[in-house]
Design an enzyme around this catalytic site. Structure first.
Site, mmCIF file in Angstrom:
data_model
loop_
_atom_site.group_PDB
_atom_site.id
_atom_site.type_symbol
_atom_site.label_atom_id
_atom_site.label_comp_id
_atom_site.label_asym_id
_atom_site.label_seq_id
_atom_site.Cartn_x
_atom_site.Cartn_y
_atom_site.Cartn_z
ATOM 1 N N ASP A 297 0.849 -1.198 0.000
ATOM 2 C CA ASP A 297 0.000 0.000 0.000
ATOM 3 C C ASP A 297 0.883 1.246 0.000
ATOM 4 O OD1 ASP A 297 -2.964 0.992 0.599
ATOM 5 O OD2 ASP A 297 -1.585 2.237 1.747
ATOM 6 N N TYR B 100 3.233 9.724 -0.354
ATOM 7 C CA TYR B 100 4.344 9.169 0.439
ATOM 8 C C TYR B 100 5.702 9.370 -0.250
ATOM 9 C CZ TYR B 100 0.322 6.563 2.396
ATOM 10 O OH TYR B 100 -0.890 6.201 2.921
ATOM 11 N N LYS C 71 -2.554 5.971 -4.508
ATOM 12 C CA LYS C 71 -3.662 6.898 -4.218
ATOM 13 C C LYS C 71 -3.450 8.247 -4.892
ATOM 14 C CE LYS C 71 -3.647 4.697 0.315
ATOM 15 N NZ LYS C 71 -2.222 4.562 0.701
ATOM 16 N N HIS D 74 -7.399 9.681 -2.178
ATOM 17 C CA HIS D 74 -6.784 9.605 -0.845
ATOM 18 C C HIS D 74 -7.668 10.232 0.241
ATOM 19 C CE1 HIS D 74 -2.471 9.132 0.912
ATOM 20 N NE2 HIS D 74 -3.360 8.930 1.856
HETATM 21 N N1 LIG Z 1 -5.304 6.361 3.534
HETATM 22 C C1 LIG Z 1 -4.748 7.073 4.487
HETATM 23 O O1 LIG Z 1 -5.095 8.248 4.703
HETATM 24 C C2 LIG Z 1 -3.682 6.461 5.334
HETATM 25 C C3 LIG Z 1 -3.222 7.125 6.475
HETATM 26 C C4 LIG Z 1 -2.234 6.511 7.248
HETATM 27 C C5 LIG Z 1 -1.751 5.265 6.876
HETATM 28 N N2 LIG Z 1 -2.206 4.642 5.747
HETATM 29 C C6 LIG Z 1 -1.684 3.319 5.312
HETATM 30 O O2 LIG Z 1 -1.731 2.416 6.408
HETATM 31 C C7 LIG Z 1 -0.420 1.894 6.640
HETATM 32 C C8 LIG Z 1 -0.226 1.551 8.096
HETATM 33 O O3 LIG Z 1 -0.488 2.678 8.917
HETATM 34 P P1 LIG Z 1 0.656 3.498 9.684
HETATM 35 O O4 LIG Z 1 1.940 3.342 8.982
HETATM 36 O O5 LIG Z 1 0.143 4.880 9.867
HETATM 37 O O6 LIG Z 1 0.678 2.875 11.139
HETATM 38 P P2 LIG Z 1 0.726 1.410 11.796
HETATM 39 O O7 LIG Z 1 0.974 0.381 10.766
HETATM 40 O O8 LIG Z 1 -0.475 1.307 12.672
HETATM 41 O O9 LIG Z 1 1.987 1.550 12.754
HETATM 42 C C9 LIG Z 1 3.295 1.739 12.268
HETATM 43 C C10 LIG Z 1 4.209 2.078 13.449
HETATM 44 O O10 LIG Z 1 4.227 0.985 14.386
HETATM 45 C C11 LIG Z 1 5.559 0.460 14.490
HETATM 46 N N3 LIG Z 1 5.423 -1.013 14.448
HETATM 47 C C12 LIG Z 1 5.104 -1.785 13.384
HETATM 48 N N4 LIG Z 1 5.019 -3.073 13.731
HETATM 49 C C13 LIG Z 1 5.290 -3.138 15.044
HETATM 50 C C14 LIG Z 1 5.372 -4.197 15.978
HETATM 51 N N5 LIG Z 1 5.141 -5.455 15.604
HETATM 52 N N6 LIG Z 1 5.672 -3.907 17.263
HETATM 53 C C15 LIG Z 1 5.903 -2.624 17.651
HETATM 54 N N7 LIG Z 1 5.838 -1.571 16.820
HETATM 55 C C16 LIG Z 1 5.551 -1.824 15.518
HETATM 56 C C17 LIG Z 1 6.336 1.008 13.315
HETATM 57 O O11 LIG Z 1 7.679 1.240 13.671
HETATM 58 P P3 LIG Z 1 8.943 0.644 12.821
HETATM 59 O O12 LIG Z 1 8.741 1.025 11.397
HETATM 60 O O13 LIG Z 1 10.107 1.319 13.469
HETATM 61 O O14 LIG Z 1 8.919 -0.844 13.043
HETATM 62 C C18 LIG Z 1 5.622 2.336 13.070
HETATM 63 O O15 LIG Z 1 6.127 3.331 13.934
HETATM 64 C C19 LIG Z 1 0.489 3.014 6.120
HETATM 65 O O16 LIG Z 1 1.826 2.605 5.946
HETATM 66 C C20 LIG Z 1 -0.232 3.384 4.855
HETATM 67 O O17 LIG Z 1 0.035 2.436 3.839
HETATM 68 C C21 LIG Z 1 -3.161 5.223 4.977
#
Ligand SMILES: NC(=O)c1ccc[n+]([C@@H]2O[C@H](COP(=O)([O-])OP(=O)(O)OC[C@H]3O[C@@H](n4cnc5c(N)ncnc54)[C@H](OP(=O)(O)O)[C@@H]3O)[C@@H](O)[C@H]2O)c1
Length: 279
Positions: A46, A51, A76, A109
């Protein structure tokens, strides 16, 4: 390791329920991170124009040696490109940056309800892109039911997915139910609330009892609710941890406990008031 199930979208396309998100992965590190994810077994990435790392995603897919058809890639439409001609150009640019002939899924998005371009018009551009055959599905992100109702009124193609913020502190059951009633698959962004839910005592207690990690408990909760998830990590160890979700189950009680943590808490903006267009 048990394999990742797929979910059928409303046009018949199959999407792997677990993917890898690359928001906040620095562009220069993206190819390496995505290569590690593909190596571990992820087959769904994704990304987004916002990004700034589509090139890294494309590079990793190309050099993986894995058939393009075996990797599901979403991108997106960024906020500055809601006008028809801009949307068509932005899609072409995303494809060029990824180095692909087609995308699997292309999303608006954010709805940006306060800007001078109506997202219904933007969706018509998405329909044109879909009709060109260069994306296998189209969808939206951060749409509430009232935004979706307006789309249904003025357009032909039903969005295949709605990608929204969902995690134990923001269960979003109203939007998820609306999506399901309209054959729209919900994708849960920030599935572990960027780490904020992992220290919750209720999550930790379940994890300790099941001999799993808090992240696995929370991600498994999403999977059992039927949503698509794509946790982000730059650490291959955590990527592996987040991928190991299909050889255990949460009981009905544990599911209810995690759902009961809902407190309507967003980590990101509210789609009704977010109208930011980067220059
Ligand atoms: N459509 C939208 O508006 C929108 C908005 C936000 C996100 N997204 C999508 O959703 C995806 C995921 O959301 P997100 O990146 O915001 O947050 P997330 O996946 O909920 O959390 C990522 C964070 O958690 C840490 N992490 C990951 N796995 C872990 C584990 N097993 N144990 C402890 N910490 C862990 C990562 O650190 P490290 O990298 O240091 O491991 C990072 O700081 C994004 O990458 C993107 O593709 C979409």
């Amino acid at each position: 390791m048990a394999s990742v199930p797929t979910i059928r979208l409303n046009n018949g396309v199959e999407i792997p329920q677990l993917g890898f998100g690359v928001y906040q992965v620095p562009p220069e590190d993206t190819a390496e991170a995505v290569s590690a994810a593909l190596e571990i077994g992820y087959r769904h990435i994704d990304t987004a124009e916002m990004y700034r790392n589509e090139k890294g995603v494309g590079k990793a897919v190309a050099r993986s040696g894995i058939d393009r058809g075996e990797v599901f890639v979403t991108s997106k439409l960024n906020n500055g490109f809601h006008r028809r001609d801009d949307a068509l150009r932005a899609f072409d640019q995303s494809l060029a940056d990824l180095g692909f002939e087609y995308l699997d899924l292309f999303l608006i998005h954010w709805p940006l309800p306060g800007i001078d371009v109506d997202y219904v018009e933007t969706w018509k551009a998405m329909e044109e892109i879909y009709a060109s055959g260069r994306t296998r599905a189209i969808g939206v992100s951060n749409f509430k039911p009232h935004h979706l109702r307006r789309l249904f009124g003025g357009t032909e193609v039903r969005p295949a997915v709605n990608q929204i913020e969902v995690h134990p502190y923001l269960a979003q059951d109203d939007v998820r139910a609306f999506d399901a009633d309209h054959e729209i698959v919900t994708e849960a962004w920030s599935p572990i609330a960027q780490g904020k839910v992992l220290g919750d005592p209720a999550v930790v207690a379940i994890a300790e009892r099941l001999d799993r990690t808090p992240a696995q408990v929370v991600l498994r909760w999403h999977v059992q609710r039927g949503d698509v998830v794509f946790p982000k990590s730059v650490s291959p160890e955590r990527m592996r941890e987040n991928f190991a979700l299909f050889d255990f189950e949460l009981s009905r009680d544990d599911m209810a406990t995690v759902t009961g943590l809902d407190r309507g808490e967003r980590t990101g903006p509210d789609p009704d008031t977010f109208n930011h267009v980067a220059s």
